[in-house]
Design a protein around this motif. Structure first.
Motif, PDB file in Angstrom:
ATOM      1  N   HIS A 116       0.827  -1.203   0.000  1.00  0.00           N
ATOM      2  CA  HIS A 116       0.000   0.000   0.000  1.00  0.00           C
ATOM      3  C   HIS A 116       0.870   1.266   0.000  1.00  0.00           C
ATOM      4  N   GLU A 117       2.004   1.205   0.690  1.00  0.00           N
ATOM      5  CA  GLU A 117       2.921   2.339   0.699  1.00  0.00           C
ATOM      6  C   GLU A 117       3.489   2.580  -0.703  1.00  0.00           C
ATOM      7  N   LEU A 118       3.831   1.498  -1.400  1.00  0.00           N
ATOM      8  CA  LEU A 118       4.390   1.620  -2.746  1.00  0.00           C
ATOM      9  C   LEU A 118       3.334   2.095  -3.746  1.00  0.00           C
ATOM     10  N   VAL A 119       2.096   1.662  -3.572  1.00  0.00           N
ATOM     11  CA  VAL A 119       1.008   2.133  -4.429  1.00  0.00           C
ATOM     12  C   VAL A 119       0.815   3.637  -4.243  1.00  0.00           C
ATOM     13  N   GLN A 120       0.836   4.079  -2.992  1.00  0.00           N
ATOM     14  CA  GLN A 120       0.698   5.510  -2.714  1.00  0.00           C
ATOM     15  C   GLN A 120       1.879   6.287  -3.293  1.00  0.00           C
ATOM     16  N   TRP A 121       3.067   5.748  -3.137  1.00  0.00           N
ATOM     17  CA  TRP A 121       4.277   6.374  -3.695  1.00  0.00           C
ATOM     18  C   TRP A 121       4.169   6.510  -5.207  1.00  0.00           C
ATOM     19  N   ALA A 122       3.715   5.461  -5.886  1.00  0.00           N
ATOM     20  CA  ALA A 122       3.600   5.478  -7.349  1.00  0.00           C
ATOM     21  C   ALA A 122       2.578   6.512  -7.806  1.00  0.00           C
ATOM     22  N   MET A 123       1.473   6.628  -7.079  1.00  0.00           N
ATOM     23  CA  MET A 123       0.459   7.615  -7.441  1.00  0.00           C
ATOM     24  C   MET A 123       0.982   9.031  -7.235  1.00  0.00           C
ATOM     25  N   GLU A 124       1.735   9.234  -6.167  1.00  0.00           N
ATOM     26  CA  GLU A 124       2.292  10.568  -5.903  1.00  0.00           C
ATOM     27  C   GLU A 124       3.337  10.940  -6.953  1.00  0.00           C
ATOM     28  N   LYS A 125       4.167   9.987  -7.342  1.00  0.00           N
ATOM     29  CA  LYS A 125       5.205  10.249  -8.333  1.00  0.00           C
ATOM     30  C   LYS A 125       4.615  10.633  -9.684  1.00  0.00           C
ATOM     31  N   THR A 126       3.447  10.106  -9.999  1.00  0.00           N
ATOM     32  CA  THR A 126       2.813  10.377 -11.289  1.00  0.00           C
ATOM     33  C   THR A 126       1.721  11.444 -11.192  1.00  0.00           C
ATOM     34  N   GLY A 127       1.517  11.990  -9.996  1.00  0.00           N
ATOM     35  CA  GLY A 127       0.566  13.075  -9.823  1.00  0.00           C
ATOM     36  C   GLY A 127      -0.887  12.676  -9.922  1.00  0.00           C
ATOM     37  N   VAL A 128      -1.213  11.430  -9.564  1.00  0.00           N
ATOM     38  CA  VAL A 128      -2.615  10.988  -9.641  1.00  0.00           C
ATOM     39  C   VAL A 128      -3.179  10.645  -8.267  1.00  0.00           C
ATOM     40  N   GLU A 129      -2.482  11.022  -7.199  1.00  0.00           N
ATOM     41  CA  GLU A 129      -2.945  10.636  -5.860  1.00  0.00           C
ATOM     42  C   GLU A 129      -4.299  11.252  -5.523  1.00  0.00           C
ATOM     43  N   THR A 130      -4.602  12.441  -6.081  1.00  0.00           N
ATOM     44  CA  THR A 130      -5.904  13.063  -5.806  1.00  0.00           C
ATOM     45  C   THR A 130      -7.033  12.396  -6.580  1.00  0.00           C
ATOM     46  N   LEU A 131      -6.673  11.507  -7.519  1.00  0.00           N
ATOM     47  CA  LEU A 131      -7.666  10.796  -8.323  1.00  0.00           C
ATOM     48  C   LEU A 131      -7.834   9.352  -7.861  1.00  0.00           C
ATOM     49  N   ALA A 132      -7.283   9.009  -6.704  1.00  0.00           N
ATOM     50  CA  ALA A 132      -7.214   7.615  -6.256  1.00  0.00           C
ATOM     51  C   ALA A 132      -8.558   6.907  -6.268  1.00  0.00           C
ATOM     52  N   ASP A 133      -9.636   7.598  -5.914  1.00  0.00           N
ATOM     53  CA  ASP A 133     -10.951   6.957  -5.821  1.00  0.00           C
ATOM     54  C   ASP A 133     -11.817   7.202  -7.060  1.00  0.00           C
ATOM     55  N   ALA A 134     -11.246   7.854  -8.071  1.00  0.00           N
ATOM     56  CA  ALA A 134     -11.988   8.097  -9.312  1.00  0.00           C
ATOM     57  C   ALA A 134     -11.949   6.849 -10.186  1.00  0.00           C
ATOM     58  N   TYR A 135     -12.971   6.683 -11.028  1.00  0.00           N
ATOM     59  CA  TYR A 135     -12.991   5.566 -11.963  1.00  0.00           C
ATOM     60  C   TYR A 135     -12.099   5.892 -13.164  1.00  0.00           C
ATOM     61  N   VAL A 136     -11.255   4.936 -13.532  1.00  0.00           N
ATOM     62  CA  VAL A 136     -10.275   5.163 -14.591  1.00  0.00           C
ATOM     63  C   VAL A 136     -10.954   5.542 -15.904  1.00  0.00           C
ATOM     64  N   GLN A 137     -12.089   4.926 -16.191  1.00  0.00           N
ATOM     65  CA  GLN A 137     -12.788   5.199 -17.452  1.00  0.00           C
ATOM     66  C   GLN A 137     -13.267   6.644 -17.569  1.00  0.00           C
ATOM     67  N   GLN A 138     -13.375   7.339 -16.461  1.00  0.00           N
ATOM     68  CA  GLN A 138     -13.862   8.711 -16.479  1.00  0.00           C
ATOM     69  C   GLN A 138     -12.745   9.740 -16.631  1.00  0.00           C
ATOM     70  N   LEU A 139     -11.514   9.289 -16.685  1.00  0.00           N
ATOM     71  CA  LEU A 139     -10.376  10.197 -16.754  1.00  0.00           C
ATOM     72  C   LEU A 139     -10.077  10.618 -18.192  1.00  0.00           C
ATOM     73  N   SER A 140      -9.349  11.719 -18.325  1.00  0.00           N
ATOM     74  CA  SER A 140      -8.881  12.153 -19.639  1.00  0.00           C
ATOM     75  C   SER A 140      -7.778  11.212 -20.116  1.00  0.00           C
ATOM     76  N   GLY A 141      -7.428  11.331 -21.397  1.00  0.00           N
ATOM     77  CA  GLY A 141      -6.390  10.466 -21.942  1.00  0.00           C
ATOM     78  C   GLY A 141      -5.063  10.610 -21.230  1.00  0.00           C
ATOM     79  N   GLY A 142      -4.670  11.866 -20.949  1.00  0.00           N
ATOM     80  CA  GLY A 142      -3.414  12.095 -20.258  1.00  0.00           C
ATOM     81  C   GLY A 142      -3.418  11.563 -18.837  1.00  0.00           C
ATOM     82  N   GLN A 143      -4.527  11.769 -18.120  1.00  0.00           N
ATOM     83  CA  GLN A 143      -4.648  11.247 -16.757  1.00  0.00           C
ATOM     84  C   GLN A 143      -4.596   9.731 -16.752  1.00  0.00           C
TER      85      GLN A 143
END
Length: 267
Positions: A116-143
């Motif tokens: 879980h720590e590594l998952v959080q780290w990976a999301m922070e490194k890629t700038g998607v941590e604020t989208l953690a609970d969003a559905y992937v299909q609803q994101l833009s192409g870049g996100q």
């Protein structure tokens, strides 16, 4: 962590798409594969990831042949992000990134606190941590592409292979992804290998470039050595106008025209 290709022949349905290719991936650098459509770039990438077996030759990962390694062991050493991966329905960003930890676990085993720590780290490194609970299909192409890269990062490998990660993205999102990869390379020392079509992006972001044509390695070297009139004529059959400006530090392809049929007949 080293990655070497020696006299590789591989392909599909008994046909060799890649033929007699030998190369060494520079460690801790960004390497890009360029060349015409169908020249074997994606096939080579899949072979380096251990997905396609070698018919002849071999691929060495840290000095050991890929054919002697378990897929789960390979996945702990290098990660592959294929072109246009399918997004499972109803999955959140966090759930998708968690897939990157599965090579370290047997089926149905729960993730550990370290996972879980590594998952959080990976999301922070890629700038998607604020989208953690969003559905992937609803994101833009870049996100969405950032989320896939986060999943690959969660594998915590030293080598990252990406097959056309900027395809179908507008220019702003293309640059966003390439800047992200550049930052990951600089800060995490990740060895990055990607297939790309845009020559000026290759010139700007690559430390090393391999040019393929008709399944064979035609040229290799720095951007200045590969993105030049002579090499592009051989690779793509185009006359390119290349500008070198010290202020940029890399060559720029300003214009290009097709090689005329009369020139081809004279070869």
């Amino acid at each position: 962590m080293t990655l070497e290709v020696h006299n590789l022949y591989t392909g599909y349905d008994g046909r060799d798409v890649v033929q007699d290719v030998s190369l060494n991936i520079p460690i801790g650098r960004i390497t890009m594969l360029i060349g015409p459509n169908g020249c074997g770039k994606s096939t080579l990438l899949k072979a380096m990831a251990g997905i396609l077996p070698a018919r002849k030759g071999e691929i060495l990962l840290n000095g050991e042949s890929l054919k002697d390694k378990k897929r789960s062991d390979v996945a702990k050493q290098l990660a592959l992000l294929p072109q246009s991966p399918l997004v499972p329905e109803g999955i959140t960003v966090r759930e998708l990134v968690q897939y990157g930890r599965y090579p370290y676990h047997k089926a149905m085993r729960s993730l550990t606190s370290k996972d879980h720590e590594l998952v959080q780290w990976a999301m922070e490194k890629t700038g998607v941590e604020t989208l953690a609970d969003a559905y992937v299909q609803q994101l833009s192409g870049g996100q969405r592409q950032r989320v896939w890269i986060a999943m690959a990062l969660a594998q915590k490998t030293e080598i990252l292979l990406l097959d056309e990660p900027t395809t179908y993205l507008d220019i702003a999102h293309q640059l966003e992804i390439l800047e992200l990869l550049k930052k990951l390379n600089a800060k995490e020392h990740t060895t990055i290998v990607l297939v790309i079509h845009e020559l000026n992006q290759a010139a700007k972001f690559a430390d090393n470039i391999f040019g393929l044509k008709q399944g064979r390695l035609l040229c290799s070297g720095s951007a200045r050595e590969v993105i030049c009139e002579e090499q592009l004529l051989q690779l793509y059959d185009i006359h390119a106008e290349i500008v070198h400006k010290d202020v940029y530090g890399y060559p720029i392809c300003m214009d290009y025209t097709l090689r005329r049929n009369s020139e081809l007949q004279d070869l």
